[in-house]
Design an enzyme around this catalytic site. Sequence first.
Site, PDB file in Angstrom:
ATOM      1  N   LYS A  84       0.855  -1.190   0.000  1.00  0.00           N
ATOM      2  CA  LYS A  84       0.000   0.000   0.000  1.00  0.00           C
ATOM      3  C   LYS A  84       0.887   1.234   0.000  1.00  0.00           C
ATOM      4  O   LYS A  84       1.745   1.401   0.870  1.00  0.00           O
ATOM      5  CB  LYS A  84      -0.837   0.007   1.274  1.00  0.00           C
ATOM      6  CG  LYS A  84      -2.320  -0.083   1.027  1.00  0.00           C
ATOM      7  CD  LYS A  84      -3.016  -0.042   2.354  1.00  0.00           C
ATOM      8  CE  LYS A  84      -4.485   0.083   2.184  1.00  0.00           C
ATOM      9  NZ  LYS A  84      -5.167   0.189   3.482  1.00  0.00           N
TER      10      LYS A  84
HETATM   11  C1  E4P Z   1      -8.418   0.883   3.433  1.00  0.00           C
HETATM   12  O1  E4P Z   1      -7.586   0.291   2.812  1.00  0.00           O
HETATM   13  C2  E4P Z   1      -8.215   1.544   4.732  1.00  0.00           C
HETATM   14  O2  E4P Z   1      -7.465   0.669   5.537  1.00  0.00           O
HETATM   15  C3  E4P Z   1      -9.501   1.807   5.470  1.00  0.00           C
HETATM   16  O3  E4P Z   1     -10.615   1.433   4.707  1.00  0.00           O
HETATM   17  C4  E4P Z   1      -9.609   3.169   6.066  1.00  0.00           C
HETATM   18  O4  E4P Z   1     -10.856   3.268   6.718  1.00  0.00           O
HETATM   19  P1  E4P Z   1     -11.193   4.403   7.780  1.00  0.00           P
HETATM   20  O5  E4P Z   1     -11.449   5.681   7.032  1.00  0.00           O
HETATM   21  O6  E4P Z   1     -12.426   3.921   8.461  1.00  0.00           O
HETATM   22  O7  E4P Z   1     -10.012   4.514   8.701  1.00  0.00           O
END
Ligand code: E4P
Length: 221
Positions: A84
């Site tokens: 990521k």
């Molecule tokens: C996605 O890859 C992220 O880890 C996640 O969906 C972020 O979500 P949040 O906005 O609830 O922290």
Amino acid sequence: MKFFLDSANFKEIEEAHSWGVVSGVTTNPSLVSKEKGPFDEIVKKICNLMPDCPVSVEVLSTVSGGMVEEAHRLAALADNVVIKIPMGAEGLKAVHRLSTEGKKVPCNVTLVFSANQALLASRAGAAYVSPFIGRIDDIGWDGTDLVKNIMNIFTCHELDTKVIAASIRHPLHVEQVAAAGAHIATVPFSVLGQMSRHPLTDLGIERFLADWGKTRQEERI
Ligand code: E4P
């Protein structure tokens, strides 16, 4: 639309995996920081719990060189690691290098809040892009609209980057991004549970069992 689990918690991952509905995992530094143990061990265990499924693990570096170095180190932990990379110029440079130089590493460009960012990430070579639906809703815009725009653009220009609808906060988000054509929704375990339940299902089971119990108690298993 496929489902990924947005979690770094082993119990949640094991339970969701046993339902047979999850085909990947996404983590981020906030999620991993809630779990105990060394980072690398957590990553290896998650990858082992979900073999053959992509497991997104985020880099912490903010410069492309550092991101690339970290990505190669993390990718060596297991065969199913996806890296990521946060959106931005440094992130794009890193994705470009990771998708073209030496041993290729699949990247998931995260923290995407506009169709332009998604388009750039795809052109740089991202295997996945992650628009953050809930965080867009939080500032008074429409996260689902963003997914629709990205899907239209990717379809129109025949881009094969997969769109992961992320930052999903409730079951309605899931239905909305599925209708918008998202390839994948990454869903917290709590939302997966909410999706599986309905008060009328519970009431229906209760009534069936009560009716059966009134007359056929002796045949109950
Ligand atoms: C996605 O890859 C992220 O880890 C996640 O969906 C972020 O979500 P949040 O906005 O609830 O922290």
